[in-house]
Design a protein around this motif. Sequence first.
Motif, PDB file in Angstrom:
ATOM      1  N   UNK A  14      11.306  -3.488  -9.269  1.00 28.25           N
ATOM      2  CA  UNK A  14      11.692  -4.288  -8.111  1.00 28.25           C
ATOM      3  C   UNK A  14      11.426  -5.780  -8.296  1.00 28.25           C
ATOM      4  N   UNK A  15      11.071  -6.176  -9.508  1.00 30.47           N
ATOM      5  CA  UNK A  15      10.904  -7.589  -9.818  1.00 30.47           C
ATOM      6  C   UNK A  15       9.777  -8.270  -9.075  1.00 30.47           C
ATOM      7  N   UNK A  16       8.702  -7.524  -8.840  1.00 27.10           N
ATOM      8  CA  UNK A  16       7.530  -8.085  -8.152  1.00 27.10           C
ATOM      9  C   UNK A  16       6.589  -8.639  -9.217  1.00 27.10           C
ATOM     10  N   UNK A  17       7.003  -9.733  -9.796  1.00 29.74           N
ATOM     11  CA  UNK A  17       6.345 -10.277 -10.980  1.00 29.74           C
ATOM     12  C   UNK A  17       5.157 -11.163 -10.627  1.00 29.74           C
ATOM     13  N   UNK A  18       4.234 -11.199 -11.521  1.00 39.85           N
ATOM     14  CA  UNK A  18       3.090 -12.088 -11.389  1.00 39.85           C
ATOM     15  C   UNK A  18       1.885 -11.437 -10.749  1.00 39.85           C
ATOM     16  N   UNK A  19       0.813 -12.189 -10.730  1.00 39.09           N
ATOM     17  CA  UNK A  19      -0.473 -11.684 -10.245  1.00 39.09           C
ATOM     18  C   UNK A  19      -0.586 -11.717  -8.726  1.00 39.09           C
ATOM     19  N   UNK A  20       0.356 -12.336  -8.053  1.00 39.87           N
ATOM     20  CA  UNK A  20       0.292 -12.421  -6.586  1.00 39.87           C
ATOM     21  C   UNK A  20       0.743 -11.132  -5.906  1.00 39.87           C
ATOM     22  N   UNK A  21       1.225 -10.171  -6.670  1.00 42.70           N
ATOM     23  CA  UNK A  21       1.733  -8.904  -6.139  1.00 42.70           C
ATOM     24  C   UNK A  21       0.793  -7.776  -6.547  1.00 42.70           C
ATOM     25  N   UNK A  22       0.217  -7.089  -5.564  1.00 45.60           N
ATOM     26  CA  UNK A  22      -0.653  -5.941  -5.838  1.00 45.60           C
ATOM     27  C   UNK A  22      -0.063  -4.705  -5.175  1.00 45.60           C
ATOM     28  N   UNK A  23      -0.086  -3.593  -5.890  1.00 41.57           N
ATOM     29  CA  UNK A  23       0.349  -2.308  -5.343  1.00 41.57           C
ATOM     30  C   UNK A  23      -0.832  -1.364  -5.443  1.00 41.57           C
ATOM     31  N   UNK A  24      -1.234  -0.801  -4.311  1.00 43.00           N
ATOM     32  CA  UNK A  24      -2.458  -0.013  -4.241  1.00 43.00           C
ATOM     33  C   UNK A  24      -2.210   1.341  -3.594  1.00 43.00           C
ATOM     34  N   UNK A  25      -3.010   2.309  -3.980  1.00 40.81           N
ATOM     35  CA  UNK A  25      -2.982   3.630  -3.359  1.00 40.81           C
ATOM     36  C   UNK A  25      -4.420   4.057  -3.108  1.00 40.81           C
ATOM     37  N   UNK A  52       0.856  -1.185   0.000  1.00 42.88           N
ATOM     38  CA  UNK A  52       0.000   0.000   0.000  1.00 42.88           C
ATOM     39  C   UNK A  52       0.893   1.237   0.000  1.00 42.88           C
ATOM     40  N   UNK A  53       0.587   2.188  -0.845  1.00 43.21           N
ATOM     41  CA  UNK A  53       1.366   3.410  -0.918  1.00 43.21           C
ATOM     42  C   UNK A  53       1.024   4.354   0.221  1.00 43.21           C
ATOM     43  N   UNK A  54       2.057   5.009   0.729  1.00 44.58           N
ATOM     44  CA  UNK A  54       1.900   6.070   1.728  1.00 44.58           C
ATOM     45  C   UNK A  54       1.711   7.433   1.069  1.00 44.58           C
ATOM     46  N   UNK A  55       1.843   7.510  -0.247  1.00 43.54           N
ATOM     47  CA  UNK A  55       1.904   8.784  -0.964  1.00 43.54           C
ATOM     48  C   UNK A  55       0.707   8.957  -1.895  1.00 43.54           C
ATOM     49  N   UNK A  56      -0.391   9.451  -1.340  1.00 43.58           N
ATOM     50  CA  UNK A  56      -1.612   9.645  -2.132  1.00 43.58           C
ATOM     51  C   UNK A  56      -1.438  10.705  -3.211  1.00 43.58           C
ATOM     52  N   UNK A  57      -0.523  11.629  -3.001  1.00 39.86           N
ATOM     53  CA  UNK A  57      -0.330  12.734  -3.948  1.00 39.86           C
ATOM     54  C   UNK A  57       0.397  12.309  -5.219  1.00 39.86           C
ATOM     55  N   UNK A  58       1.452  11.498  -5.085  1.00 38.10           N
ATOM     56  CA  UNK A  58       2.323  11.226  -6.237  1.00 38.10           C
ATOM     57  C   UNK A  58       2.240   9.808  -6.782  1.00 38.10           C
ATOM     58  N   UNK A  59       1.747   8.876  -6.017  1.00 41.92           N
ATOM     59  CA  UNK A  59       1.776   7.481  -6.463  1.00 41.92           C
ATOM     60  C   UNK A  59       0.524   7.126  -7.272  1.00 41.92           C
ATOM     61  N   UNK A  60       0.654   7.315  -8.555  1.00 39.24           N
ATOM     62  CA  UNK A  60      -0.408   6.960  -9.493  1.00 39.24           C
ATOM     63  C   UNK A  60      -0.318   5.466  -9.787  1.00 39.24           C
ATOM     64  N   UNK A  61      -1.342   4.889 -10.378  1.00 42.54           N
ATOM     65  CA  UNK A  61      -1.248   3.482 -10.793  1.00 42.54           C
ATOM     66  C   UNK A  61      -0.046   3.231 -11.705  1.00 42.54           C
ATOM     67  N   UNK A  62       0.286   4.196 -12.549  1.00 40.20           N
ATOM     68  CA  UNK A  62       1.436   4.040 -13.434  1.00 40.20           C
ATOM     69  C   UNK A  62       2.745   4.006 -12.649  1.00 40.20           C
ATOM     70  N   UNK A  63       2.890   4.881 -11.658  1.00 41.21           N
ATOM     71  CA  UNK A  63       4.095   4.886 -10.811  1.00 41.21           C
ATOM     72  C   UNK A  63       4.205   3.576 -10.041  1.00 41.21           C
ATOM     73  N   UNK A  64       3.081   3.075  -9.543  1.00 39.34           N
ATOM     74  CA  UNK A  64       3.090   1.812  -8.810  1.00 39.34           C
ATOM     75  C   UNK A  64       3.479   0.654  -9.729  1.00 39.34           C
ATOM     76  N   UNK A  65       2.974   0.662 -10.949  1.00 39.01           N
ATOM     77  CA  UNK A  65       3.334  -0.389 -11.915  1.00 39.01           C
ATOM     78  C   UNK A  65       4.821  -0.338 -12.229  1.00 39.01           C
ATOM     79  N   UNK A  66       5.374   0.858 -12.343  1.00 39.50           N
ATOM     80  CA  UNK A  66       6.804   1.007 -12.601  1.00 39.50           C
ATOM     81  C   UNK A  66       7.624   0.488 -11.414  1.00 39.50           C
ATOM     82  N   UNK A  67       7.218   0.822 -10.197  1.00 34.86           N
ATOM     83  CA  UNK A  67       7.901   0.326  -8.989  1.00 34.86           C
ATOM     84  C   UNK A  67       7.863  -1.202  -8.956  1.00 34.86           C
ATOM     85  N   UNK A  68       6.702  -1.750  -9.280  1.00 36.40           N
ATOM     86  CA  UNK A  68       6.540  -3.209  -9.303  1.00 36.40           C
ATOM     87  C   UNK A  68       7.520  -3.839 -10.286  1.00 36.40           C
ATOM     88  N   UNK A  69       7.612  -3.279 -11.465  1.00 38.96           N
ATOM     89  CA  UNK A  69       8.506  -3.813 -12.496  1.00 38.96           C
ATOM     90  C   UNK A  69       9.965  -3.642 -12.092  1.00 38.96           C
TER      91      UNK A  69
END
Length: 141
Positions: free
Chosen positions: A65-76, A46-63
Amino acid sequence: LSGRAYIVSMIFTHCYYACPVIASDLKAIDAHFPEEQRGEVDYVLFSLDAERDSPERLADFKQRNGLNGTRWSLLVSDANSIRELATVLGVRYRIKPDGEIAHSNVIAVLNAEGEIVHRQEGLQPDPEATAQAISEILSDR
């Protein structure tokens, strides 16, 4: 998120020290599971940054950091929901004037009912204790 075991933590994508280490810690925990249990555990950051962490930024962080697959969710969410979740998880944080976020590093294990059954604080802890907490949840079903 009910009905499954989850390992959860809070990060923000503009962090270049602790948050990538948290992602690495989660991957180390995942590596401690027997192969037959890996598909039964999901991860949510879960993101602590409601202002800057868009779904696109979260997807980039996921990629990145090698958080591959459907078992990894990043939410804001919105700032109030973030504050409430941080309180429940025991994550203390403060947004500095420059946009950096000082925060405690917590990884929590939630059972299928959403109850916290294990918490670890700090960076690079022994992943075996968290993996063991998840294994106990899975064997109790």
